[in-house]
Design a protein around this motif. Structure first.
Motif, PDB file in Angstrom:
ATOM      1  N   ASP A   1      -1.022  -0.457  -0.925  1.00 25.70           N
ATOM      2  CA  ASP A   1      -1.291  -0.800   0.565  1.00 25.70           C
ATOM      3  C   ASP A   1      -2.281   0.345   1.041  1.00 25.70           C
ATOM      4  O   ASP A   1      -2.064   1.722   0.654  1.00 25.70           O
ATOM      5  CB  ASP A   1      -0.111  -0.706   1.225  1.00 25.70           C
ATOM      6  CG  ASP A   1      -0.269  -1.536   2.482  1.00 25.70           C
ATOM      7  OD1 ASP A   1      -1.175  -1.461   3.397  1.00 25.70           O
ATOM      8  OD2 ASP A   1       0.582  -2.672   2.328  1.00 25.70           O
ATOM      9  N   PHE A   2      -3.078   0.232   2.191  1.00 23.25           N
ATOM     10  CA  PHE A   2      -3.745   1.055   2.596  1.00 23.25           C
ATOM     11  C   PHE A   2      -3.160   2.160   3.332  1.00 23.25           C
ATOM     12  O   PHE A   2      -3.424   3.121   3.572  1.00 23.25           O
ATOM     13  CB  PHE A   2      -4.807   0.227   3.912  1.00 23.25           C
ATOM     14  CG  PHE A   2      -5.489   1.007   4.942  1.00 23.25           C
ATOM     15  CD1 PHE A   2      -6.611   1.426   4.612  1.00 23.25           C
ATOM     16  CD2 PHE A   2      -4.749   1.331   6.040  1.00 23.25           C
ATOM     17  CE1 PHE A   2      -7.248   2.448   5.523  1.00 23.25           C
ATOM     18  CE2 PHE A   2      -5.652   2.145   7.140  1.00 23.25           C
ATOM     19  CZ  PHE A   2      -6.594   2.600   6.772  1.00 23.25           C
ATOM     20  N   ILE A   3      -2.003   1.715   3.901  1.00 22.62           N
ATOM     21  CA  ILE A   3      -0.972   2.669   4.702  1.00 22.62           C
ATOM     22  C   ILE A   3      -0.746   4.024   3.921  1.00 22.62           C
ATOM     23  O   ILE A   3      -0.186   4.835   4.424  1.00 22.62           O
ATOM     24  CB  ILE A   3       0.211   1.712   5.127  1.00 22.62           C
ATOM     25  CG1 ILE A   3       0.741   2.224   6.669  1.00 22.62           C
ATOM     26  CG2 ILE A   3       1.404   1.800   4.305  1.00 22.62           C
ATOM     27  CD1 ILE A   3      -0.180   2.094   7.831  1.00 22.62           C
ATOM     28  N   PHE A   4      -0.885   3.811   2.592  1.00 22.81           N
ATOM     29  CA  PHE A   4      -0.226   4.956   1.745  1.00 22.81           C
ATOM     30  C   PHE A   4      -1.476   5.710   1.428  1.00 22.81           C
ATOM     31  O   PHE A   4      -1.412   6.748   0.709  1.00 22.81           O
ATOM     32  CB  PHE A   4       0.355   4.348   0.246  1.00 22.81           C
ATOM     33  CG  PHE A   4       1.654   3.536   0.515  1.00 22.81           C
ATOM     34  CD1 PHE A   4       2.546   3.943   1.388  1.00 22.81           C
ATOM     35  CD2 PHE A   4       1.638   2.475  -0.237  1.00 22.81           C
ATOM     36  CE1 PHE A   4       3.521   3.132   1.524  1.00 22.81           C
ATOM     37  CE2 PHE A   4       2.766   1.517   0.008  1.00 22.81           C
ATOM     38  CZ  PHE A   4       3.768   2.064   1.072  1.00 22.81           C
ATOM     39  N   GLY A   5      -2.566   5.729   2.263  1.00 24.67           N
ATOM     40  CA  GLY A   5      -3.613   6.495   2.180  1.00 24.67           C
ATOM     41  C   GLY A   5      -3.410   7.873   2.864  1.00 24.67           C
ATOM     42  O   GLY A   5      -4.329   8.645   2.617  1.00 24.67           O
ATOM     43  N   GLY A   6      -2.521   7.985   3.396  1.00 24.45           N
ATOM     44  CA  GLY A   6      -2.252   9.020   4.461  1.00 24.45           C
ATOM     45  C   GLY A   6      -0.957   9.814   3.479  1.00 24.45           C
ATOM     46  O   GLY A   6      -0.821   9.719   2.336  1.00 24.45           O
ATOM     47  N   ARG A   7      -0.288  10.596   4.579  1.00 26.66           N
ATOM     48  CA  ARG A   7       0.915  11.233   4.096  1.00 26.66           C
ATOM     49  C   ARG A   7       2.081  10.237   3.585  1.00 26.66           C
ATOM     50  O   ARG A   7       2.944  10.745   2.711  1.00 26.66           O
ATOM     51  CB  ARG A   7       1.350  12.118   5.104  1.00 26.66           C
ATOM     52  CG  ARG A   7       0.354  13.194   5.398  1.00 26.66           C
ATOM     53  CD  ARG A   7       0.836  14.322   6.320  1.00 26.66           C
ATOM     54  NE  ARG A   7       0.046  15.262   6.571  1.00 26.66           N
ATOM     55  CZ  ARG A   7       0.269  16.155   7.499  1.00 26.66           C
ATOM     56  NH1 ARG A   7       1.283  16.146   8.300  1.00 26.66           N
ATOM     57  NH2 ARG A   7      -0.645  17.252   7.843  1.00 26.66           N
TER      58      ARG A   7
END
Length: 185
Positions: free
Chosen positions: A57-63
């Motif tokens: 998921d895109f959301i896991f591209g941050g911390r």
């Protein structure tokens, strides 16, 4: 007032792993269970809105680390929460329970005019859902003793921002007891 209780992100992955928010999530379970039991006793909808992410998921591209993956036990409501037949489990891919879900349509079908929002995290997904409720023309209540953040200070500060706001009474901060008394009154 015809509310629905919307419980945000109280999922197994949060309770079965030790995240900074985990002890705070555990601490609000009694208030959440009291609120959902009361709602069922009044034939009001109870919705468990649960993180349900895809592996990449895109959301896991941050911390944020992968968790609550779709179609895994980790994305289901935590075992500590009391669930009953008729409760709805709503998979959500982003912060707000309204974003790209059928929550708006479901609440209207049930004749709901108010989203009583609890769960985690106060300053993120709970707040996003409450604000989106208002954006979808529902009243919203942030339930202060049935929400939590990873920091009690952050939790209090987030709620304090909305205690006296220009949207009142469309957006309110109330305790679980105050919500129940308002509806029962």
């Amino acid at each position: 007032m015809r509310p629905a209780v919307v419980i945000i992100d109280m999922v197994r992955d949060t309770f079965e792993h030790e995240f900074p928010i985990t002890p705070h999530a555990r601490a609000i379970v009694p208030a959440v269970n009291r609120l959902t039991a009361w709602a069922r006793g009044h034939d009001l909808p109870v919705v468990f809105a649960c993180d349900s992410f895809l592996q990449d998921d895109f959301i896991f591209g941050g911390r944020m680390k992968p968790h609550s993956l779709r179609d895994t036990p980790g994305s289901e409501p935590a075992a500590e929460l009391e669930r009953r037949q008729g409760d709805v489990v709503l998979a959500k891919r982003r912060f707000s329970a309204f974003f790209k879900t059928d929550l708006d349509q479901s609440l209207r079908t049930w004749g709901v005019d108010t989203a009583v929002v609890c769960g985690i995290a106060t300053h993120f997904c709970v707040l996003a859902t409450a604000l989106d409720a208002v954006c979808h023309d529902f009243r919203a209540v942030l339930v202060e003793d049935a929400t939590a953040s990873y920091s009690p200070v952050l939790h209090r500060q987030a709620l304090d921002l909305y205690r006296k706001n220009p949207l009142h009474p469309l957006l309110q901060v109330l305790s679980a007891g105050e919500v129940m008394a308002m509806v029962d009154g």
